[in-house]
Write a protein that holds these residues in place. Structure first.
Motif, mmCIF file in Angstrom:
data_model
loop_
_atom_site.group_PDB
_atom_site.id
_atom_site.type_symbol
_atom_site.label_atom_id
_atom_site.label_comp_id
_atom_site.label_asym_id
_atom_site.label_seq_id
_atom_site.Cartn_x
_atom_site.Cartn_y
_atom_site.Cartn_z
ATOM 1 N N LEU A 40 0.829 -1.212 0.000
ATOM 2 C CA LEU A 40 0.000 0.000 0.000
ATOM 3 C C LEU A 40 0.864 1.264 0.000
ATOM 4 C CD1 LEU A 40 -2.883 1.019 -0.029
ATOM 5 C CD2 LEU A 40 -2.872 0.945 2.465
ATOM 6 N N ASP A 41 1.978 1.240 0.720
ATOM 7 C CA ASP A 41 2.893 2.393 0.720
ATOM 8 C C ASP A 41 3.470 2.626 -0.677
ATOM 9 O OD1 ASP A 41 2.549 2.861 3.433
ATOM 10 O OD2 ASP A 41 4.273 1.613 4.000
ATOM 11 N N ILE A 42 3.840 1.543 -1.343
ATOM 12 C CA ILE A 42 4.381 1.653 -2.704
ATOM 13 C C ILE A 42 3.319 2.212 -3.643
ATOM 14 C CG2 ILE A 42 5.250 0.324 -4.666
ATOM 15 C CD1 ILE A 42 6.461 -1.622 -2.562
ATOM 16 N N LEU A 43 2.072 1.729 -3.489
ATOM 17 C CA LEU A 43 0.971 2.214 -4.311
ATOM 18 C C LEU A 43 0.749 3.712 -4.101
ATOM 19 C CD1 LEU A 43 -1.256 1.217 -6.259
ATOM 20 C CD2 LEU A 43 -2.707 0.935 -4.245
ATOM 21 N N LYS A 44 0.794 4.152 -2.849
ATOM 22 C CA LYS A 44 0.610 5.577 -2.540
ATOM 23 C C LYS A 44 1.725 6.425 -3.153
ATOM 24 C CE LYS A 44 -1.895 4.932 1.793
ATOM 25 N NZ LYS A 44 -1.840 5.049 3.260
ATOM 26 N N LYS A 45 2.956 5.918 -3.093
ATOM 27 C CA LYS A 45 4.079 6.660 -3.680
ATOM 28 C C LYS A 45 3.929 6.776 -5.194
ATOM 29 C CE LYS A 45 7.509 5.570 -0.152
ATOM 30 N NZ LYS A 45 8.741 4.843 0.154
ATOM 31 N N ARG A 46 3.516 5.686 -5.837
ATOM 32 C CA ARG A 46 3.329 5.715 -7.286
ATOM 33 C C ARG A 46 2.219 6.680 -7.672
ATOM 34 N NH1 ARG A 46 2.695 0.246 -10.111
ATOM 35 N NH2 ARG A 46 2.861 1.671 -11.872
ATOM 36 N N PHE A 47 1.152 6.723 -6.878
ATOM 37 C CA PHE A 47 0.062 7.659 -7.138
ATOM 38 C C PHE A 47 0.528 9.093 -6.955
ATOM 39 C CE2 PHE A 47 -3.767 9.996 -5.598
ATOM 40 C CZ PHE A 47 -4.469 9.984 -6.797
ATOM 41 N N ALA A 48 1.320 9.324 -5.911
ATOM 42 C CA ALA A 48 1.842 10.676 -5.648
ATOM 43 C C ALA A 48 2.774 11.135 -6.763
ATOM 44 C CB ALA A 48 2.572 10.700 -4.310
ATOM 45 N N GLY A 50 2.411 10.388 -9.819
ATOM 46 C CA GLY A 50 1.625 10.559 -11.040
ATOM 47 C C GLY A 50 1.736 9.370 -11.980
ATOM 48 N N GLU A 51 2.240 8.263 -11.506
ATOM 49 C CA GLU A 51 2.367 7.072 -12.345
ATOM 50 C C GLU A 51 1.032 6.360 -12.509
ATOM 51 O OE1 GLU A 51 5.363 4.576 -10.637
ATOM 52 O OE2 GLU A 51 6.921 6.088 -10.839
ATOM 53 N N LEU A 52 0.089 6.607 -11.593
ATOM 54 C CA LEU A 52 -1.220 5.963 -11.636
ATOM 55 C C LEU A 52 -2.315 7.018 -11.660
ATOM 56 C CD1 LEU A 52 -0.732 3.310 -8.796
ATOM 57 C CD2 LEU A 52 -0.599 2.902 -11.237
ATOM 58 N N SER A 53 -3.390 6.704 -12.379
ATOM 59 C CA SER A 53 -4.554 7.590 -12.327
ATOM 60 C C SER A 53 -5.327 7.297 -11.043
ATOM 61 C CB SER A 53 -5.445 7.345 -13.544
ATOM 62 O OG SER A 53 -6.023 6.049 -13.466
ATOM 63 N N LYS A 54 -6.295 8.149 -10.753
ATOM 64 C CA LYS A 54 -7.078 7.957 -9.535
ATOM 65 C C LYS A 54 -7.852 6.644 -9.590
ATOM 66 C CE LYS A 54 -10.361 9.990 -6.442
ATOM 67 N NZ LYS A 54 -11.050 11.143 -5.960
ATOM 68 N N GLU A 55 -8.374 6.315 -10.767
ATOM 69 C CA GLU A 55 -9.134 5.071 -10.921
ATOM 70 C C GLU A 55 -8.232 3.860 -10.703
ATOM 71 O OE1 GLU A 55 -9.137 7.514 -13.350
ATOM 72 O OE2 GLU A 55 -11.019 8.410 -12.670
ATOM 73 N N GLU A 58 -7.469 3.601 -6.928
ATOM 74 C CA GLU A 58 -8.593 3.098 -6.138
ATOM 75 C C GLU A 58 -8.812 1.603 -6.377
ATOM 76 O OE1 GLU A 58 -10.231 4.625 -3.764
ATOM 77 O OE2 GLU A 58 -9.182 6.504 -4.080
ATOM 78 N N GLU A 59 -8.711 1.172 -7.638
ATOM 79 C CA GLU A 59 -8.903 -0.243 -7.957
ATOM 80 C C GLU A 59 -7.819 -1.106 -7.305
ATOM 81 O OE1 GLU A 59 -8.802 -3.107 -11.870
ATOM 82 O OE2 GLU A 59 -9.409 -1.018 -12.119
ATOM 83 N N SER A 60 -6.580 -0.652 -7.400
ATOM 84 C CA SER A 60 -5.473 -1.404 -6.804
ATOM 85 C C SER A 60 -5.589 -1.431 -5.289
ATOM 86 C CB SER A 60 -4.137 -0.783 -7.214
ATOM 87 O OG SER A 60 -3.975 -0.830 -8.606
ATOM 88 N N LYS A 61 -6.028 -0.330 -4.715
ATOM 89 C CA LYS A 61 -6.193 -0.263 -3.262
ATOM 90 C C LYS A 61 -7.265 -1.239 -2.795
ATOM 91 C CE LYS A 61 -7.936 3.325 -0.720
ATOM 92 N NZ LYS A 61 -8.032 4.702 -0.234
ATOM 93 N N LYS A 62 -8.365 -1.338 -3.538
ATOM 94 C CA LYS A 62 -9.416 -2.300 -3.192
ATOM 95 C C LYS A 62 -8.869 -3.728 -3.231
ATOM 96 C CE LYS A 62 -13.347 0.306 -4.927
ATOM 97 N NZ LYS A 62 -14.364 0.366 -5.994
ATOM 98 N N ILE A 63 -8.097 -4.026 -4.263
ATOM 99 C CA ILE A 63 -7.519 -5.373 -4.388
ATOM 100 C C ILE A 63 -6.606 -5.680 -3.227
ATOM 101 C CG2 ILE A 63 -5.985 -6.809 -5.781
ATOM 102 C CD1 ILE A 63 -7.120 -5.324 -8.260
ATOM 103 N N LEU A 64 -5.748 -4.731 -2.880
ATOM 104 C CA LEU A 64 -4.819 -4.951 -1.768
ATOM 105 C C LEU A 64 -5.555 -5.136 -0.445
ATOM 106 C CD1 LEU A 64 -1.940 -2.444 -2.586
ATOM 107 C CD2 LEU A 64 -1.868 -4.935 -2.694
ATOM 108 N N LYS A 65 -6.577 -4.348 -0.214
ATOM 109 C CA LYS A 65 -7.310 -4.448 1.049
ATOM 110 C C LYS A 65 -8.130 -5.740 1.115
ATOM 111 C CE LYS A 65 -7.312 0.283 2.428
ATOM 112 N NZ LYS A 65 -8.000 1.315 3.165
#
Length: 68
Positions: A40-48, A50-55, A58-65
């Protein structure tokens, strides 16, 4: 007068610095194993970055959780 008095004093200084080095060693030593980031930390860094869109974020975060 004792000829070895100066050498005795030098050994005390060496011991002092050795003990100080052990107890006050910096926490971030090069080549030391560091705490790995969670997925989740890696996902947040990638989002910050700009490597990932908001969609994608959110989709990746749901999968991880859902895996936990």
């Amino acid at each position: 007068m004792n000829h070895y008095g100066g050498m005795h004093f030098i050994w005390w200084i060496i011991w002092f610095f050795f003990l100080a080095w052990i107890f006050f060693i910096p926490t971030d030593i090069p080549y030391q194993k560091t705490k790995k980031d969670s997925p989740l930390d890696i996902l947040k860094k990638r989002f910050a970055k700009g490597e990932l869109s908001k969609e994608e974020f959110e989709e990746s975060k749901k999968i991880l959780k859902s895996e936990n």
